[in-house]
Write a protein that holds these residues in place. Structure first.
Motif, PDB file in Angstrom:
ATOM      1  N   SER A   4      56.010  52.453  58.424  1.00 52.12           N
ATOM      2  CA  SER A   4      56.819  51.873  57.349  1.00 52.12           C
ATOM      3  C   SER A   4      56.761  50.360  57.406  1.00 52.12           C
ATOM      4  CB  SER A   4      58.272  52.343  57.453  1.00 52.12           C
ATOM      5  OG  SER A   4      58.860  51.846  58.644  1.00 52.12           O
ATOM      6  N   SER A  45      59.206  46.995  56.202  1.00 50.25           N
ATOM      7  CA  SER A  45      60.475  46.482  55.686  1.00 50.25           C
ATOM      8  C   SER A  45      60.373  44.971  55.538  1.00 50.25           C
ATOM      9  CB  SER A  45      61.628  46.805  56.642  1.00 50.25           C
ATOM     10  OG  SER A  45      61.794  48.197  56.748  1.00 50.25           O
ATOM     11  N   VAL A  56      60.355  48.859  52.238  1.00 46.00           N
ATOM     12  CA  VAL A  56      59.449  48.604  51.119  1.00 46.00           C
ATOM     13  C   VAL A  56      58.523  49.794  50.908  1.00 46.00           C
ATOM     14  CG1 VAL A  56      57.566  47.129  50.303  1.00 46.00           C
ATOM     15  CG2 VAL A  56      59.535  46.102  51.457  1.00 46.00           C
ATOM     16  N   SER A  57      57.949  50.292  52.000  1.00 48.53           N
ATOM     17  CA  SER A  57      57.009  51.418  51.930  1.00 48.53           C
ATOM     18  C   SER A  57      57.142  52.271  53.174  1.00 48.53           C
ATOM     19  CB  SER A  57      55.561  50.917  51.851  1.00 48.53           C
ATOM     20  OG  SER A  57      55.307  50.265  50.644  1.00 48.53           O
ATOM     21  N   ARG A  58      56.830  53.547  52.993  1.00 49.03           N
ATOM     22  CA  ARG A  58      56.865  54.488  54.116  1.00 49.03           C
ATOM     23  C   ARG A  58      55.822  55.560  53.872  1.00 49.03           C
ATOM     24  NH1 ARG A  58      62.356  57.362  54.649  1.00 49.03           N
ATOM     25  NH2 ARG A  58      62.925  55.318  55.406  1.00 49.03           N
ATOM     26  N   ILE A  59      55.131  55.960  54.948  1.00 49.65           N
ATOM     27  CA  ILE A  59      54.190  57.080  54.854  1.00 49.65           C
ATOM     28  C   ILE A  59      54.437  58.043  56.004  1.00 49.65           C
ATOM     29  CG2 ILE A  59      52.381  55.748  53.684  1.00 49.65           C
ATOM     30  CD1 ILE A  59      50.842  55.821  56.448  1.00 49.65           C
ATOM     31  N   GLU A 111      48.217  60.224  54.376  1.00 47.69           N
ATOM     32  CA  GLU A 111      48.654  59.098  53.559  1.00 47.69           C
ATOM     33  C   GLU A 111      48.127  57.797  54.155  1.00 47.69           C
ATOM     34  OE1 GLU A 111      52.853  59.767  51.810  1.00 47.69           O
ATOM     35  OE2 GLU A 111      52.915  60.577  53.857  1.00 47.69           O
ATOM     36  N   LEU A 140      48.885  53.473  54.389  1.00 48.51           N
ATOM     37  CA  LEU A 140      49.682  52.267  54.189  1.00 48.51           C
ATOM     38  C   LEU A 140      48.788  51.096  54.530  1.00 48.51           C
ATOM     39  CD1 LEU A 140      52.285  50.584  53.803  1.00 48.51           C
ATOM     40  CD2 LEU A 140      52.929  51.228  56.141  1.00 48.51           C
ATOM     41  N   THR A 186      43.212  47.858  47.947  1.00 50.13           N
ATOM     42  CA  THR A 186      44.147  48.989  47.859  1.00 50.13           C
ATOM     43  C   THR A 186      43.858  49.858  46.637  1.00 50.13           C
ATOM     44  OG1 THR A 186      45.833  47.627  46.743  1.00 50.13           O
ATOM     45  CG2 THR A 186      45.967  47.803  49.148  1.00 50.13           C
ATOM     46  N   ALA A 193      50.116  53.145  49.809  1.00 49.83           N
ATOM     47  CA  ALA A 193      51.337  52.354  49.975  1.00 49.83           C
ATOM     48  C   ALA A 193      50.947  50.969  50.484  1.00 49.83           C
ATOM     49  CB  ALA A 193      52.279  53.045  50.965  1.00 49.83           C
ATOM     50  N   THR A 194      51.765  49.971  50.166  1.00 47.80           N
ATOM     51  CA  THR A 194      51.453  48.597  50.569  1.00 47.80           C
ATOM     52  C   THR A 194      52.680  47.899  51.120  1.00 47.80           C
ATOM     53  OG1 THR A 194      51.953  47.688  48.380  1.00 47.80           O
ATOM     54  CG2 THR A 194      49.664  48.366  48.789  1.00 47.80           C
ATOM     55  N   GLY A 195      52.392  46.790  51.792  1.00 46.58           N
ATOM     56  CA  GLY A 195      53.445  45.877  52.198  1.00 46.58           C
ATOM     57  C   GLY A 195      53.675  44.882  51.075  1.00 46.58           C
TER      58      GLY A 195
END
Length: 150
Positions: free
Chosen positions: A12, A14, A20-23, A72, A74, A110, A122-124
């Motif tokens: 993840s 934050s 912000v994102s989590r996989i 997934e 990130l 991405t 997913a991205t930061g």
């Protein structure tokens, strides 16, 4: 362009204590971009990421890629991957691309990876002070550099 791939059970990002994102299980990819990087570098790296056989098959052998396991991804921008430690003890980041170059290339990376995987990446938050949490699975950590295609 340099990337660091970590096979994860989960990861993840934050920013300011806000998620912000989590996989779940899959890959955390840290992405470092240099001024001289091009779409050709991106194409080589995303093909490698999509096809990298770092996931276990039924016999426990790393023989499956991210698509085969439904994993997934990130992807997090990280200019410090471009650090040079050749001289002294303070890393130099002179090779890291500025935002005007790096942000569009990060977005292309991405987007292209998502196209190859057939699912969102997913991205930061580009340029933010991010807190990245992960459970490295294995641990499996792979480093790739588009200028040194080993």
């Amino acid at each position: 362009m340099r990337i660091l791939i970590q096979r994860v059970r989960r990861a993840s990002v934050s920013v300011r204590n806000e998620l912000v994102s989590r996989i779940g299980a899959g890959m955390l990819i840290l992405v470092g971009i240099a001024d001289e990087d091009t779409v050709e570098d991106i194409e080589w790296l995303v093909r490698k990421c999509a096809g990298l056989r770092i996931f276990d098959d039924a016999e426990g052998v790393m023989n499956l890629d991210i698509r085969q396991v439904g994993g997934e991804v990130l992807a997090v921008s990280q200019f410090t991957l471009m650090a040079s430690t050749k001289k002294g003890n303070r890393p130099s980041y002179i090779r890291a691309a500025g935002e005007a170059t790096a942000l569009p290339l990060y977005r292309i990376f991405t987007e292209r990876l998502a196209e190859l995987l057939g699912r969102p990446v997913a991205t930061g938050v580009f340029g933010a002070d991010m807190q990245v949490e992960l459970i490295n699975d294995g641990p499996v950590t792979i480093w790739m550099d588009s200028r040194n295609r080993e």
